[in-house]
Structures are given as structure tokens and as C-alpha cells.
Scaffold this motif. Structure first.
Motif, mmCIF file in Angstrom:
data_model
loop_
_atom_site.group_PDB
_atom_site.id
_atom_site.type_symbol
_atom_site.label_atom_id
_atom_site.label_comp_id
_atom_site.label_asym_id
_atom_site.label_seq_id
_atom_site.Cartn_x
_atom_site.Cartn_y
_atom_site.Cartn_z
ATOM 1 N N ALA A 211 0.814 -1.215 0.000
ATOM 2 C CA ALA A 211 0.000 0.000 0.000
ATOM 3 C C ALA A 211 0.851 1.269 0.000
ATOM 4 C CB ALA A 211 -0.929 0.000 1.214
ATOM 5 N N LEU A 213 2.518 2.412 2.498
ATOM 6 C CA LEU A 213 2.470 3.096 3.789
ATOM 7 C C LEU A 213 3.810 3.076 4.500
ATOM 8 C CD1 LEU A 213 -1.032 1.850 4.966
ATOM 9 C CD2 LEU A 213 -0.448 3.948 3.747
ATOM 10 N N THR A 229 -1.281 8.462 5.481
ATOM 11 C CA THR A 229 -1.896 7.236 5.996
ATOM 12 C C THR A 229 -3.385 7.422 6.192
ATOM 13 O OG1 THR A 229 0.030 6.225 7.048
ATOM 14 C CG2 THR A 229 -2.073 5.813 8.086
ATOM 15 N N TYR A 232 -5.301 7.312 2.924
ATOM 16 C CA TYR A 232 -5.436 5.953 2.394
ATOM 17 C C TYR A 232 -6.529 5.190 3.140
ATOM 18 C CZ TYR A 232 -4.260 1.194 0.937
ATOM 19 O OH TYR A 232 -4.322 -0.086 0.432
#
Length: 526
Positions: A211, A213, A229, A232
Motif C-alpha cells: 500500500a 504506507l 496514511t 489511504y
């Protein structure tokens, strides 16, 4: 006595007030490096069943929860587009800043000297105090200064988590599971009051990296890393948040660290709360454990007036077994959160929820808490299989086993499964050919066991029987074999019918086998 407490969190504040009651002539000073109004995180949750000892010592927490907290009885799990609930889980939560304010007031009324924005860096600065209590958290500076005595050890979980909040009005403890383009994420959410709910997100490291992150998991100040973050996760959980926002508060991705220490005291220095021990937040609130520590330490100081060594010895003797019990219970729960993506992909919603709720307690206890929930899971099994779990035949490449509870016999002929007069011969895993039923001796080395399993499944065994190792090690290997590779499994152990039903109904194993021996000279099983 002169007592210094390093750390003005719930544990340190509660201890200071209790000590003043036990020892009215004692001078108690709390040193806290942050401001009185500072509070990191969002809320704290407590189960009703765990508040007895704290309430008996001082009703401040129960009063705080009654006046300012949120209460609920059911746990809700959202997965695969469905929402299932299980009752009998009485809990309450409170905003962390509210709890701190109330504990600060309690300490002031008790005559405690509270010194905020005062940082103590070394034990030498506290010369003249008879006792120094290090309640300065999991990263305790004072514990590390005497680490050779306290001998701390840390187990680092593989799962990633981040502590957020949301304006979504959850009405109780809710677990939300969401599959996205990079993998599965889950949230622990619960209301805390003031229009805010705690929203802790977890995922596995591979998903977290896919992802992107990990690009924000750097020692950056709050701001851009939080925002990326949050954006997302806001998009991922959009349907679950119904337009409400996620909120950061110095939020950072991390791996949960289970801390243990060989000793809790050294000279006149003693550890309290997270400075001495931690347990995963899915099982034990660190705040609750610290406040329980405070109850026992204050009582020990009162019983052994002036005798600090005896008081500290009593404190650790009473609290350590209780803490170790919580840490032991947290092991299967933490393991579940490390592997929940596997369960999400392999299990239907009713079985997934039962698998989650039974990670630490058996079916019978869940049934006492909420018979309707367990009845719903039983109906799901009957709808799929037509018969109750332990009476359901198991189809394997080595034949059909008529029931799910078997016996494992070891004698001069080797190992074999026996049920209703039928037998299945077992071949040691290293020798098992395609279509054979293999016996796997679990070692407890998860990397080595995993490699052994991968080698086995390439030979397409008909059935794997897992023995040796711990219950958790066998279970994890069983789940990996049947969920990732479709190989039916049998777990060997002294499982009663309730434990056997829990294992089969949850999908942790396809069957169980109880070790048996042959009566000498008879050939009959005993």
C-alpha cells in the motif's frame, strides 16, 4: 517516607493517591515531563469483569466510567458485507484525557505533589527519596539505566498497527475487516464519548508495504506522514465510516512489543505498568494493568510500613502471576491479529467471527455469553454439512473418516488413526508419498516447521496429522495447511469434546486425535 513517581499516567497518578491513603505521613511527588492537559491516544476500554480489584481499592475509575464513560454489552464483527454480534461482553470506555483529569484531581485532594513539565533524567536526581517508582512507560528510561538487573526482553509482533480516532458514532466494540487492492486491513473501534471513537487499524507487513504506507514510517513529525496514511485508510474504510472522518493524534505505524522483565525492583527503584510488562491491547488494557499494579504496590507499602525491600518483594510476588496470566492469554490473540488476512480469505462470515471470538475461549463459554450467537454458527455448519461438527464425515484422499474425533495409536506397527474399527496408517512426514496420510512432528521452530509444510504439500498428501510442539504451533501449521493449501488436518492432543468442537467449528482443524495406548497383551485400546 519520601516517594517519587516518574510518570503522570493513570498508573502513577492512581498509585500516588492510594499511597497517601495508606501512608498519610508520606511525601509523594509525581514528576511528569508533559503538561497536565497533554494526552496521547484517544480512549481506554475496560471489561466489567476486570474492574473488581481496582474498584475495591478506590471507586474513582468506576465513578469515572459511570459519569463520563460509554457502556456496551455486545461485540460486533463486520466482515464480507455482514454484521454479526455476540453479547455477554460487558465493557466501558472513557476518553483518556478525561480519565487523566479525574485522576489528577484525586491525587491533588489526597495531598500529592504533582510536578508537570518536569523531566527527571537520572536516578541521581532523586537522592533523598526512599522509593522511586518508574511508571514511565514501555520505553522506560529508568528501566534501561538498570537493564542488566531488570533484564528486559521483547517479542515484536509482525503485524503493523496505528492508533487513530474517528467521528463515526460506534455504539460498542466493533471489529471492521476490509479487503482493498493491496490486502486486508482491520480496525478495532469503540466509542469513548465527546463525539469520538477510537479506531485502531492493523494489517500485515506485506500489505502495508504494497500500500506504500512504509514510505511514511520514518521518524517524521506529525503532519504529512499522518495525512498520507489517514487519506489511504479514509478511502479504504469509506463505506464503514459513512462520511465521517478519521483523526490522527501523533499517530504512528508500529509493531506491538510484548515486554517482560526478569525483575521488577532493584534497590529502592521499582517498575510499574508498561515499564515492567505489556500485553496486546486486544486482551489487556495497559492502563488497567498499571492501575492493578498500583493497588497491590500501595497495599504492600501500607502493610510493610518503612520496610521498602519487603514491600517490593510482596508487590512482585502478588502481581507477577496475574500479569503472566494475561500475557499468556494474549499470545493466541496477538497471533490471530498477525494472521487475520488468511482467515478473511478462507472462511465464511459466521465461521470467521466464531474463529475470532474463540481464539482464547471455547465454544461452551461463548454459548453461556450469547446462546443465540452460537446457535447461529451451529446453523451455518448444519447448512453446509448437514450434521453437527464432530459427527460430520471427513473426506480425505486416504478414505472417509466417519467422525471428527479419532484416536492416535503408537505401537510396534508405527502410528495409525483408529475410529469405529477403521484404521488409517500414518507415514512419517519426511517419507510420505503423494496421497499418503503423513504424521508431522511439530518442533516449535515456526520457520523450520513452515518450510517442512511447504515441502510436504508439494507432494500432495491426503491428510496431515500434527503432533508435538505447543497447541498454538500445531494450530498455526494446521491452519496454513488447510487454508492455504487445501490439505485436511488432524490435531493431536488431549482435547475434550468442547475443545474438539471449537477447533473443528472454527476451521482451525478438520479433526482431532486423542493419544491412546494398547493394553499389554490384548491389542485393545485404552
Amino acid at each position: 517516607m519520601r516517594i517519587a513517581c516518574i510518570g503522570g499516567g493513570p498508573g502513577g497518578l492512581f498509585l500516588s493517591a492510594l499511597v497517601r491513603r495508606e501512608l498519610p505521613d508520606a511525601e509523594v511527588v509525581v514528576f511528569e515531563r508533559n503538561r497536565a492537559e497533554d494526552a496521547f491516544g484517544f480512549g481506554v476500554v475496560f471489561s466489567n469483569a476486570t474492574l473488581g480489584g481496582i474498584d475495591a481499592a478506590d471507586p474513582v475509575l468506576r465513578d469515572a466510567l459511570l459519569d463520563h464513560g460509554r457502556h456496551w454489552d455486545e461485540i460486533e464483527v463486520r466482515v464480507h458485507g455482514t454484521r454479526l454480534r455476540c453479547g455477554g461482553n460487558g465493557m466501558a470506555s472513557i476518553v483518556r484525557s478525561t480519565l487523566l483529569r479525574l485522576l489528577q484531581e484525586r491525587a491533588r485532594v489526597a495531598g500529592v505533589d504533582l510536578r508537570f513539565e518536569t523531566e527527571v533524567r537520572d536516578l541521581a536526581e532523586l537522592e533523598g527519596f526512599d522509593l522511586v517508582v518508574a511508571a514511565d512507560g514501555a520505553n522506560s528510561r529508568f528501566r534501561e539505566q538498570a537493564s542488566e538487573v531488570f533484564a528486559p526482553s521483547v517479542d515484536v509482533a509482525s503485524a503493523k498497527f496505528i492508533w487513530l480516532g474517528t467521528t463515526y458514532p460506534y455504539d460498542g466494540l466493533t471489529f471492521v475487516h476490509e479487503a482493498g487492492p493491496h490486502g486486508v486491513f482491520a480496525a478495532h473501534a469503540y466509542p469513548i464519548g465527546a463525539g469520538v471513537s477510537t479506531f485502531i487499524v492493523e494489517t500485515d507487513e506485506a500489505t502495508w508495504r504494497r500500500a506504500g504506507l512504509d514510505a511514511f514510517d520514518v521518524d517524521q513529525p506529525p503532519g504529512p506522514s499522518d495525512d498520507a496514511t489517514i487519506a489511504y485508510l479514509q478511502a479504504l474504510f469509506a463505506d464503514q465510516l459513512d462520511g465521517h472522518e478519521l483523526i490522527g493524534n501523533n499517530s504512528r505505524w508500529g509493531n506491538f512489543r510484548t515486554l517482560r522483565t526478569a525483575r521488577w525492583s532493584h534497590g529502592n527503584l521499582v517498575l510499574l505498568g508498561d515499564a515492567a510488562h505489556t500485553a496486546h491491547f486486544s486482551v489487556g488494557s495497559g492502563t488497567k494493568m498499571a492501575m492493578e499494579d498500583a493497588v497491590v504496590l500501595a497495599r504492600a507499602l501500607g502493610e510493610h510500613r518503612g520496610d521498602v525491600p519487603s514491600a517490593l518483594e510482596r508487590y512482585e510476588a502478588v502481581r507477577r502471576p496475574a500479569v503472566e496470566k494475561v500475557q499468556g492469554a494474549s499470545v493466541p490473540s496477538l497471533s490471530w491479529w498477525e494472521h487475520f488476512g488468511r482467515y478473511h480469505d478462507a472462511l465464511d462470515a459466521p465461521q470467521f467471527v466464531f474463529h475470532f471470538l474463540s481464539r482464547s475461549i471455547p465454544r461452551s463459554k461463548l454459548q453461556r455469553r450469547d446462546p443465540d450467537f452460537v446457535a447461529a454458527v451451529d446453523r451455518w455448519w448444519l447448512g453446509v454439512h448437514g450434521t453437527p461438527p464432530l459427527s460430520t464425515p471427513l473426506e480425505t484422499g486416504a478414505g472417509t473418516l466417519p467422525v471428527r474425533v479419532l484416536q492416535l495409536i503408537e505401537d510396534g506397527r508405527g502410528h495409525r488413526l483408529v475410529v469405529d474399527g477403521a484404521e488409517v496408517e500414518l507415514t512419517p512426514a519426511a517419507e510420505a508419498a503423494e496421497g499418503a496420510a503423513g504424521l508431522v512432528e511439530v518442533t516449535g521452530d515456526r520457520e523450520a516447521d513452515g518450510a517442512t509444510l511447504e515441502g510436504l504439500v508439494r507432494r500432495q498428501p491426503a491428510l496431515l496429522v500434527l503432533t508435538g510442539g505447543s497447541d498454538l504451533d500445531r494450530t498455526l501449521l494446521s491452519e496454513r495447511a488447510r487454508m492455504a493449501h487445501g490439505v485436511p488436518t488432524v490435531l493431536v492432543g488431549d482435547h475434550d469434546d468442547d475443545a474438539a468442537t471449537t477447533l473443528v467449528l472454527s476451521g482451525r482443524a478438520d479433526a482431532v486425535a486423542r493419544p491412546a495406548t494398547l493394553a499389554p497383551g490384548t491389542g485393545s485400546v485404552r
